[in-house]
Design a protein around this motif. Structure first.
Motif, PDB file in Angstrom:
ATOM      1  N   TRP A  52      -6.942   7.773  12.159  1.00 49.11           N
ATOM      2  CA  TRP A  52      -6.967   6.771  11.200  1.00 49.11           C
ATOM      3  C   TRP A  52      -6.429   6.995   9.993  1.00 49.11           C
ATOM      4  CZ3 TRP A  52     -12.848   4.723  11.161  1.00 49.11           C
ATOM      5  CH2 TRP A  52     -13.225   4.518  12.435  1.00 49.11           C
ATOM      6  N   LYS A  53      -5.531   6.134   9.173  1.00 48.59           N
ATOM      7  CA  LYS A  53      -4.637   6.255   8.154  1.00 48.59           C
ATOM      8  C   LYS A  53      -4.954   5.289   7.412  1.00 48.59           C
ATOM      9  CE  LYS A  53      -0.322   7.521   6.360  1.00 48.59           C
ATOM     10  NZ  LYS A  53      -0.598   9.197   5.738  1.00 48.59           N
ATOM     11  N   MET A  54      -5.605   5.446   6.172  1.00 50.94           N
ATOM     12  CA  MET A  54      -6.037   4.616   5.246  1.00 50.94           C
ATOM     13  C   MET A  54      -5.181   4.597   3.814  1.00 50.94           C
ATOM     14  SD  MET A  54      -9.774   4.872   5.999  1.00 50.94           S
ATOM     15  CE  MET A  54     -10.341   6.578   7.047  1.00 50.94           C
ATOM     16  N   ASP A  55      -5.215   3.406   3.194  1.00 45.92           N
ATOM     17  CA  ASP A  55      -4.530   3.199   2.046  1.00 45.92           C
ATOM     18  C   ASP A  55      -4.778   2.172   1.328  1.00 45.92           C
ATOM     19  OD1 ASP A  55      -2.960   3.843  -0.232  1.00 45.92           O
ATOM     20  OD2 ASP A  55      -0.880   3.579   0.665  1.00 45.92           O
ATOM     21  N   LEU A  58     -11.909  -0.266   0.820  1.00 47.78           N
ATOM     22  CA  LEU A  58     -12.851  -0.716   1.553  1.00 47.78           C
ATOM     23  C   LEU A  58     -14.213  -0.941   1.011  1.00 47.78           C
ATOM     24  CD1 LEU A  58     -13.848  -0.960   4.482  1.00 47.78           C
ATOM     25  CD2 LEU A  58     -14.131   1.675   4.548  1.00 47.78           C
TER      26      LEU A  58
END
Length: 67
Positions: A52-55, A58
């Motif tokens: 999972w890549k998050m930017d 949340l």
């Protein structure tokens, strides 16, 4: 001291988190910047991993409709 049971599945983890936060007006905010997370498919030995890549942001909010 009370014995703590080990969480072994993602649903157990989610349920435990919800149980702790429900009815407390809690909000958890995570702010990720170019963050890589490798999520195991299972607890225990030799899991496969999802990447999972998050930017971004949340937010997790809880609300207890029973009260």
């Amino acid at each position: 001291m009370a014995e703590v049971e080990e969480t072994t599945t993602w649903p157990e983890l989610a349920i435990g988190l919800y149980d702790k936060l429900t009815g407390r007006g809690a909000e958890i905010t995570y702010d990720f910047e170019d963050f890589d997370l490798f999520v195991p498919s299972k607890a225990g030995e030799d899991p496969e991993y999802a990447h999972w890549k998050m930017d971004g942001v949340l937010k997790i909010r809880t609300k207890d409709n029973g009260s």
